[in-house]
Design a protein around this motif. Structure first.
Motif, PDB file in Angstrom:
ATOM      1  N   ASP A 187       0.810  -1.214   0.000  1.00 19.73           N
ATOM      2  CA  ASP A 187       0.000   0.000   0.000  1.00 19.73           C
ATOM      3  C   ASP A 187       0.848   1.272   0.000  1.00 19.73           C
ATOM      4  O   ASP A 187       0.335   2.370   0.177  1.00 19.73           O
ATOM      5  CB  ASP A 187      -0.967   0.004   1.192  1.00 19.73           C
ATOM      6  CG  ASP A 187      -0.242  -0.053   2.534  1.00 19.73           C
ATOM      7  OD1 ASP A 187       1.005  -0.210   2.539  1.00 19.73           O
ATOM      8  OD2 ASP A 187      -0.917   0.067   3.574  1.00 19.73           O
ATOM      9  N   THR A 188       2.156   1.121  -0.224  1.00 25.21           N
ATOM     10  CA  THR A 188       3.050   2.277  -0.323  1.00 25.21           C
ATOM     11  C   THR A 188       2.690   3.118  -1.548  1.00 25.21           C
ATOM     12  O   THR A 188       2.577   2.573  -2.651  1.00 25.21           O
ATOM     13  CB  THR A 188       4.522   1.824  -0.441  1.00 25.21           C
ATOM     14  OG1 THR A 188       4.865   1.013   0.676  1.00 25.21           O
ATOM     15  CG2 THR A 188       5.465   3.025  -0.520  1.00 25.21           C
ATOM     16  N   PRO A 189       2.516   4.435  -1.384  1.00 23.05           N
ATOM     17  CA  PRO A 189       2.299   5.280  -2.565  1.00 23.05           C
ATOM     18  C   PRO A 189       3.581   5.324  -3.411  1.00 23.05           C
ATOM     19  O   PRO A 189       4.637   5.730  -2.917  1.00 23.05           O
ATOM     20  CB  PRO A 189       1.977   6.656  -1.967  1.00 23.05           C
ATOM     21  CG  PRO A 189       1.605   6.395  -0.549  1.00 23.05           C
ATOM     22  CD  PRO A 189       2.407   5.204  -0.128  1.00 23.05           C
ATOM     23  N   VAL A 190       3.511   4.865  -4.651  1.00 25.69           N
ATOM     24  CA  VAL A 190       4.702   4.804  -5.497  1.00 25.69           C
ATOM     25  C   VAL A 190       4.470   5.561  -6.798  1.00 25.69           C
ATOM     26  O   VAL A 190       3.331   5.827  -7.193  1.00 25.69           O
ATOM     27  CB  VAL A 190       5.120   3.346  -5.804  1.00 25.69           C
ATOM     28  CG1 VAL A 190       5.392   2.574  -4.530  1.00 25.69           C
ATOM     29  CG2 VAL A 190       4.057   2.644  -6.647  1.00 25.69           C
ATOM     30  N   ALA A 191       5.569   5.889  -7.439  1.00 24.59           N
ATOM     31  CA  ALA A 191       5.545   6.471  -8.779  1.00 24.59           C
ATOM     32  C   ALA A 191       6.704   5.871  -9.549  1.00 24.59           C
ATOM     33  O   ALA A 191       7.747   5.553  -8.980  1.00 24.59           O
ATOM     34  CB  ALA A 191       5.675   7.986  -8.716  1.00 24.59           C
TER      35      ALA A 191
ATOM     36  N   SER B  12      -1.179  -0.565  -4.730  1.00 23.73           N
ATOM     37  CA  SER B  12      -2.552  -0.051  -4.828  1.00 23.73           C
ATOM     38  C   SER B  12      -2.611   1.429  -5.171  1.00 23.73           C
ATOM     39  O   SER B  12      -3.660   1.931  -5.582  1.00 23.73           O
ATOM     40  CB  SER B  12      -3.289  -0.290  -3.497  1.00 23.73           C
ATOM     41  OG  SER B  12      -2.582   0.317  -2.415  1.00 23.73           O
ATOM     42  N   ASP B  13      -1.492   2.150  -5.009  1.00 25.72           N
ATOM     43  CA  ASP B  13      -1.467   3.600  -5.263  1.00 25.72           C
ATOM     44  C   ASP B  13      -0.263   3.908  -6.151  1.00 25.72           C
ATOM     45  O   ASP B  13       0.855   4.065  -5.669  1.00 25.72           O
ATOM     46  CB  ASP B  13      -1.381   4.356  -3.929  1.00 25.72           C
ATOM     47  CG  ASP B  13      -1.498   5.862  -4.093  1.00 25.72           C
ATOM     48  OD1 ASP B  13      -1.558   6.337  -5.248  1.00 25.72           O
ATOM     49  OD2 ASP B  13      -1.518   6.580  -3.059  1.00 25.72           O
ATOM     50  N   VAL B  14      -0.502   3.978  -7.461  1.00 27.92           N
ATOM     51  CA  VAL B  14       0.582   4.118  -8.435  1.00 27.92           C
ATOM     52  C   VAL B  14       0.295   5.279  -9.383  1.00 27.92           C
ATOM     53  O   VAL B  14      -0.828   5.409  -9.885  1.00 27.92           O
ATOM     54  CB  VAL B  14       0.758   2.834  -9.279  1.00 27.92           C
ATOM     55  CG1 VAL B  14       1.896   3.007 -10.285  1.00 27.92           C
ATOM     56  CG2 VAL B  14       1.005   1.637  -8.392  1.00 27.92           C
ATOM     57  N   ILE B  15       1.299   6.110  -9.640  1.00 24.77           N
ATOM     58  CA  ILE B  15       1.215   7.100 -10.709  1.00 24.77           C
ATOM     59  C   ILE B  15       2.497   7.023 -11.537  1.00 24.77           C
ATOM     60  O   ILE B  15       3.509   6.494 -11.080  1.00 24.77           O
ATOM     61  CB  ILE B  15       1.011   8.540 -10.185  1.00 24.77           C
ATOM     62  CG1 ILE B  15       2.179   8.956  -9.275  1.00 24.77           C
ATOM     63  CG2 ILE B  15      -0.314   8.682  -9.459  1.00 24.77           C
ATOM     64  CD1 ILE B  15       2.095  10.414  -8.838  1.00 24.77           C
ATOM     65  N   GLY B  16       2.444   7.547 -12.748  1.00 24.18           N
ATOM     66  CA  GLY B  16       3.618   7.541 -13.615  1.00 24.18           C
ATOM     67  C   GLY B  16       3.360   8.402 -14.829  1.00 24.18           C
ATOM     68  O   GLY B  16       2.226   8.845 -15.066  1.00 24.18           O
TER      69      GLY B  16
END
Length: 309
Positions: free
Chosen positions: A155-159, A183-187
């Protein structure tokens, strides 16, 4: 034999800009001009600039104080920038603008408190430079297995960001693994990936539909050139990386009627001509250029060089 040339092939805008920077520095600055690392990964280009007075070094401590120091197209870390400033070197930055864009994306994601996952190849100069420019938590991943092995909660916010010499196709599986695990991905959008890398790989895939053997013109330490050869092999075409015409082995061509030629983003057209010339020595050659993307992108030179010239 028939020889089909891929389109596009060879120099990209970032490489053209980097070489132009060194040439203009040699013309306008007091000699000698020092370049940290190879300006681009091509021995022919580097040797040509050496002959005109450029001196290539691995580290800044090899450069005398107050001399002109050029950073290569691959980019450098903040630590290298700071060292150059401390030693009062006259820095000209030839970092490709698309590499700088990746630096800025990574720092923006880190500033949002996200853990940054950098998709790239360990040890590549661009990767080392990028890792050294992001203040925050960054993990280098090269594959799906690396993503699964990351020691961080799901559940770590990652990019994620990517090395510019990797294409959409190269990174797809790794990005899918990131999106599946966290669960929290942006790129960045896929259009932000280096246009030149993607265009050359797409051109090779098209070329391989028409040929019996593939020759990729480029240096052994060129990541994008090696990837072009790998794509040919993946498509079932015997594929070889050659620095110039001297490395063409006639045995590769026995029983082959149609030869495809492309070139990595750091390989000049003169080397493609040299390979074609080597083939012509073996017998009559019919040359055809495959239709493809016409690249019209150019990058602005550093202000100090524009003013000096």
């Amino acid at each position: 034999m028939k020889v089909i040339l891929a389109q596009p092939r060879g120099f990209c805008a970032g490489v053209v800009r980097a070489i132009d920077i060194v040439e203009r520095a040699l013309a306008t600055c007091d000699a000698p001009v020092y370049v940290r690392h190879e300006i681009v990964h091509n021995r022919h280009v580097v040797d040509g600039l050496k002959a005109r007075g450029a001196r290539f070094v691995e580290e800044l401590d090899e450069i005398p104080g107050d001399a002109v120091a050029i950073f290569s197209a691959h980019g450098v870390s903040r630590a290298v920038e700071s060292e150059a400033a401390d030693r009062k070197l006259r820095v000209i930055d030839a970092t490709c603008p698309l590499v700088t864009k990746v630096h800025n994306q990574g720092q923006r994601y880190a500033s949002l408190g996200r853990t940054v996952l950098f998709i790239g190849h360990a040890g590549h100069p661009e990767v080392e430079g990028t890792l050294g420019r992001i203040t925050g938590t960054v993990h280098l991943v090269e594959s799906r297995e690396d993503v699964l092995g990351l020691p961080i909660p799901d559940d770590t916010p990652v990019a994620y960001i990517t090395q510019t010499t990797l294409s959409v196709d190269d990174t797809r599986q790794t990005i899918e693994a990131i999106q599946k695990r966290f669960s929290d991905v942006i790129g960045p959008e896929t259009r932000d990936i280096c246009y030149a890398t993607q265009n050359r790989q797409t051109a090779v895939r098209n070329l391989c539909r028409h040929i019996d053997v593939l020759l990729v013109v480029g240096s052994a330490n060129s990541s994008n050139s090696n990837r072009l050869r790998e794509i040919g092999e993946e498509l079932g075409i015997p594929s070889y990386l050659v620095a110039d015409g001297r490395q063409v082995d006639p045995a590769w061509l026995v029983g082959k009627e149609t030869i495809g030629i492309t070139a990595g983003a750091s390989a000049p057209d003169v080397l493609v001509d040299d390979v074609v010339g080597a083939l012509a020595k073996l017998g009559p050659v019919e040359i055809q250029a495959l239709q493809g993307v016409e690249e019209k992108i150019t990058f602005r030179l550093p202000r100090e060089l524009l003013e000096a010239s």
